[in-house]
Design a protein around this motif. Sequence first.
Motif, short mmCIF file in Angstrom:
data_model
loop_
_atom_site.label_atom_id
_atom_site.label_comp_id
_atom_site.label_asym_id
_atom_site.label_seq_id
_atom_site.Cartn_x
_atom_site.Cartn_y
_atom_site.Cartn_z
N UNK A 140 0.85 -1.18 0.00
CA UNK A 140 0.00 0.00 0.00
C UNK A 140 0.89 1.24 0.00
N UNK A 141 0.33 2.36 -0.47
CA UNK A 141 1.08 3.62 -0.39
C UNK A 141 0.92 4.15 1.02
N UNK B 199 -1.05 7.53 2.05
CA UNK B 199 -2.42 7.80 1.60
C UNK B 199 -3.42 6.99 2.42
N UNK C 199 -6.80 5.20 -6.10
CA UNK C 199 -5.62 5.33 -6.95
C UNK C 199 -5.72 4.48 -8.22
N UNK C 200 -6.19 3.24 -8.04
CA UNK C 200 -6.31 2.34 -9.18
C UNK C 200 -7.35 2.86 -10.19
N UNK D 159 -8.05 6.20 -10.56
CA UNK D 159 -7.51 7.43 -11.15
C UNK D 159 -6.61 7.10 -12.33
N UNK D 160 -5.87 5.99 -12.17
CA UNK D 160 -5.01 5.56 -13.25
C UNK D 160 -5.82 5.32 -14.53
N UNK D 161 -7.03 4.83 -14.37
CA UNK D 161 -7.90 4.58 -15.53
C UNK D 161 -8.74 5.80 -15.89
N UNK D 162 -8.45 6.92 -15.27
CA UNK D 162 -9.09 8.20 -15.60
C UNK D 162 -10.59 8.22 -15.34
N UNK D 163 -11.02 7.57 -14.29
CA UNK D 163 -12.41 7.71 -13.88
C UNK D 163 -12.63 9.10 -13.29
N UNK E 63 -8.29 -2.58 -3.64
CA UNK E 63 -7.62 -1.89 -4.74
C UNK E 63 -7.53 -2.79 -5.97
#
Lengths: 226, 295
Positions: free
Chosen positions: A90-91, A94, A102-103, A105-109, A150
Amino acid sequence: MIHLYNVTKEYPNGVVALKNVTVNINKGEFVFLVGPSGAGKSTFIRLIFREELPTSGQVIIAGKSIARLRPSKVAVLRRNIGVVFQDFRLLPDRTVFENVAFAMRVLQYSQREIDQRVPEVLHLVGLTSKAGNYPYQLSGGEQQRTAIARAIVNNPKILVADEPTGNLDPETSWEIMHLLYEINKRGTTLIVATHDQKIVDAMKRRVIALDRGRLVRDDQEGGYGL
Amino acid sequence: MKLTTVKFLIGQALVSIKRNGMMSLASTGTVAISMFVLGTFLLLALNANLVADTIESNVEIAVLLDADATPEEINSTYEDIVALDGVLEVTHIPKEEALDRLSRQFGEEHDLLQALGGVNPLPDSFIVKVENPRMVGEVAEVLSRFNYVDKVRYGKGLVEKLFSILDWVRWLGTAVVVLLSLAAVFLIAITIRLTVFARREEITIMKYVGATNWFIRWPFFLEGLFLGTLGSLLATAALYYSYSYLVGYVAASISFIPLITDREFLLQVLLCLLAGGAVLGAVGSAISVRRFLKV
């Protein structure tokens, strides 16, 4: 869904982690990957989400050979595969919510979609009340639940877990395994590498046993064996 | 790229600057100090160049004419010299003026002309400036072969030595600036590399959840750009104020040294430093990330 044809993996230092392994895993299956340390379980997992490439043979995921993927396609492949590790990864800076988000955001939701989906997943793994906590404020089991959340937040078709209960006490291990089972029941193909003999014996699922890089057993409703 | 993503990436850059406070401070400080040192020596070198240019442009040739040359002959020689290639400027010094100058050197109370028996022994002369000071020897050589020209003087030997010293000053200035630029690049690159290295775990996790390489690289790029700009902004501001102060001081006390005071030129130099720092920061961090993207 996942096909390994005659896969051999030799690391640059000369260690042969997998030797002539052929395995087919169908959609929706729950598979245990067992064997002693150094048997090649982790390499098997790494090949599936293409952290490593086979030295020879073919690894085919959802109809595509992983060897020929360009970097951008590797990212796409990984979006369809959730990964869970023994050490959670985990980060640390955060919150639980942000780690899961985070996962996405990476896919631009969009933020709206994130605000909607993350609480759903946190509810599924039983962490609704911990959304605002940081990883260091959580128990091992809770950290692993966060990692699972995640891994599944983007609805991957495949979930691979490398010793997901390796750092947890037996009771917590059971809770995690139960959670993975629930996820599998929703249609996700699950591959779990584990040492945990009791769990494997009790769950009566397909067992693929590796020993020194070779496939030694593949039982549809197996136990851990010896 | 979606707006949510742009916002997220910029936010990531800002958050990570704050989160990695010490590293951000170290990078900014490194950029600021490297750029300040580089800028100091750059200005020094530029000023040394200006001094060299000024000295060079003061090199001139004295052309002494035959003492008995008639005004027509003097005039036609003047025309010939002006028409010569490479000649920038010709000043005619009539024999009377030459005597005046000489007698002033002896002192006002002496009447030199009288002492010489009423005859001015000095010839008419020309002061010739050439376009390219390095050509002074060649031009002097040509001039000496002109009609009615008696002697040509330009400080032969001395001028060549002076030029070789000036060449050294220029060369040294360039070498120091180049070396310092390299040092700045290395220092900044290493510091950025450390900041990226401190976050390799985060990068790995990004890769695991399927982030594309550009998605990971953008926040680092923006962060590098921001820190690089901030650092070099500090450096250029410090340079600007300390240089302005220094120029004022030098102009007041040692006024014969020519210094770069052209504000526009100065700002251009500082702007180059600023851009250099920004680009170094941005590109440096984008490159440093690459090593950790191969997962």
